[in-house]
Write a protein that holds these residues in place. Sequence first.
Motif: not given
Length: 704
Positions: A332-336
Motif C-alpha cells: 500500500w505504501v509503495g502504491a501511494q
Amino acid sequence: MNSLKTEIQLRHIAIIGNPNAGKTTLFNALTGMRQKVGNYPGVTVEKKEGRIIFEDGSEAVLLDLPGTYSLTANSPDEKIATDILLGRVDHTPLPELVVCVVDASNLERNLYLISQIIDNRLPAVVALNMFDVAERDGLKIDIQKLSAELGVKVIPTVGSKSLGIEELKAAIAGHVEPSSRSRQWILPAPVQEECDELKGLLQQMHRLSEPIAFHEAIVLLTSPSALSEHNDRFAPGLIEHVKRDHQKLDLLGIDRHSVVVESRYEWIKRVCSAATVSHRRRGMSASDKIDQILTHRVWGFVIFIGLMTIMFQSIFSWANVPMELLGDSFNWVGAQVYAMMPAGDLRDLIVNGAIGGVGAVVTFLPQIIFLFLFIGFLEDTGYMARAAFIMDRMMSKVGLHGKSFIPLLSSFACAIPGIMATRTIESRKDRLVTMLVAPLVSRSARLPVYALMIAAFIPRKTVLGIFSLPGLTLVAMYLLGLTAALSMAWVFKKTLLKSEAPAFIMELPPYKMPSFKSVLLHMWERSILFLKRAGTIILGVSIVLWFLATYPKLERASPSEQLNQSFAGRAGHLIEPIIKPLGFDWKIGIGLIGSILQREVFVSTMGTIYNIKDAKHERGNVSLREHLQQDVDPVSGVPTFTALTAICLMVYYVLAMQCMSTVAVVRRETNGWKWPLFQISYMTALAYSVTFIVYQIGLVLAEG
Ligand code: GDP
Ligand code: MG
C-alpha cells in the motif's frame, strides 16, 4: 552542566552474580528508567549502565554485568565481567563497590563467585535475592550468621516484587569496605606453597596487588588452558616457572584442575551449614518429579519433539495473518508513493528498490516475535536447560556440547540470533563449530523460496493416505538442513577444530513460573535488534540491486531486453556456464547473485525478471507461479523450470550461505574475516556439489 566531569567523579558500582540470580531485575529496581544500553569496546557483549539516586540525593553509576559463575570462566560474556572486576578493561573504571546478587534458593552454587570476590578484596554488599523461593522451598537462612561468615553486609531481597530495595540502597550508600574477614578456605599444602611463590613473583615482576596476584597465580596454576591463553600477558620467565610448577604438582598426583574448586566448596559447605536451617521436606521436590519425566531417555525426547513441532507449527500459522498484513501495508505504501511521484528512475528506485526490499524482510518480523516469545517462555520456566540436557545425547555424537543446541534452535528463525547465542559456549573451538553450521539450520529466510517452488512444481498428491507431497517436501528440506549441520559439525570437530568433546556439566535450575514482563522485554529487545540490523543492510542491498538490474539503459528496449543487457543480466549470462550443470539458466543466475546478500531476494528478483507488475511481494503469487511454469527457452523450447529444477533450487538454498547479515555478524563475533570467508566458501562448495549430484541423478532417473 559539565556532565562528563560529574560522570568521572561519580562512584561506580557493579552488579554481579550467577545467570538468572535476578541481577537485571534488581538493576531495574535500583535505577528505574535511568539506564542506557551499549556495547563494551571491541566485543559484542551488551553493556547496561544506569544511575542510582540515594536518599540524600547523591548519585552513582550502576553497571549490570553479564552473569557469571566464577571469575575464572572463559565464555566471552563471563570474561567481560571478570575483566571489569579486575580492572582490566580500558575506559571502564574499576568498580568501587560490587553488589553481589545471590540466588538464596541456590546458596552453595552462588557462594562460589562470592568467595572469589572476597579473595580479591573488592568492597562488596550481598543481595540475597529469590528470598521468596528459598522460603517456599522451606530453606531458612540466618542473615546475621551468613553476614558474619562472609564478612560483608547481606540484604534479603525479592527482586520480582521490589522487596528489600530500599534496604539494599541504604547498604550501598557510602559503603567502601571490603570483607572484614580474610581468606578462609585452605589449599592442600604443596599447592599453597607453589601458589605463594608464584604470587610473590607476580607481585615483583608485574607489580600486581596481593589479591590480584593471588588470583592470577591460582588461574595460572590450575586452569587447563592457562598457558595458552595467558601466554602474552606474562613474562616468558614466569611462564617457564609455571610450567615447572605444573610438572611438580602433576608428579605429586594432584589434580590441579579440581583442587581449587574442591577447596572452595569445602569452605562454602561450612558457611552454608552454619547459616542455614533447612526444613526441606524429605524426598523429591516437585522439580525433581517433573524432571523424571521431562528428562527421561524416551519420554523426554518425545515431549521435546512434540513441543518443537507445536512451536514451529504455531509460529508459521499464527504469523501468517500479521505477515500478510505487513506485506499488504508495504504494498500500500509503495502504491501511494508510486501514485504521488512523477514517473522516472527515482520513483522506481524508491518503490521497487527501497520499499520493496525493506518490506520483504520486515514482513518476517511476526515470525521472529513469536519465536522469541516461545523461547523466552521456555527459558524462563527452566525448560530450555532440560532441552539442552536431552539434546546433549545427540550433540555429543558429533562431539559438541549440549549447550550448542540452543544456538542451533535459535537459528531456526534466523541465523543471527543463533550466532549471538553461541556466546554461552565456553570452548572457543566449539563456539566456532556451532557458528559455522548454524546457518544450515536457519529457516525463515528460505521459506519464500520453498513456498514458491513447491506451489509451482510439486504436484498436490497424497502419499500413504495422510501426508501431502508438498508438505513432505518441506519437511524433507528441513531435515536436509539439520542433517547437513550435524554432519558438518562432526567433520569440523574431526579435522579443522579438533578438540575433546567437553564433559556435560550442566545443572538444572528449578522450574518456576515465567515472568511475563521479562519475556516481553526480551522479545522486544531482540525484535528491535532484528529490525535495526535487517533494515540497514537490506536497504543498501535493495538499492544496489535495483541499480544493477536497471543500468545501463537502452533506448526503446523492451523490459526483458533491458534486463538482458543490464549489469545484472550480464552477470547472469556470465555465470550461466557454471550453474548449467545444476540445471539453472541465466535468469536463475541473476536470482542467485542477487540473493547472495539475502535469500528471500531470490523471489523478488524472479518477480522483476519475469517482469510482472505486482510480483514484488512474493508469497503465493499466482501470476509469478504461472510465469515460471510457462517459461521456455526461446531456442530449444525446453521449459526453464521443471520439478527437478525446483528441487535443485531448494537443495541449493538449504546449503548455501546466501545471507550477508549473517556473514557480518560472524565477522563481528570472530573479530575478523577469516572465519566468515571460510564459512561462505565451504557452504557454497557444499551447496554446489550436493545440488550437482541431485541434478545429475535426477536427469538419469528422468531418462530411465
Ligand atoms: P539475571 O540473569 O541475573 O539478570 O536475572 P533476571 O533479573 O533476568 O531474573 C531472572 C528471572 O527471575 C526473571 O524471570 C525474574 O522475574 C525472576 N526474579 C528475579 N528476582 C526474583 C525474586 O526475588 N523472586 C522470584 N521468585 N523471582 C525473581
Ligand atoms: Mg540480566
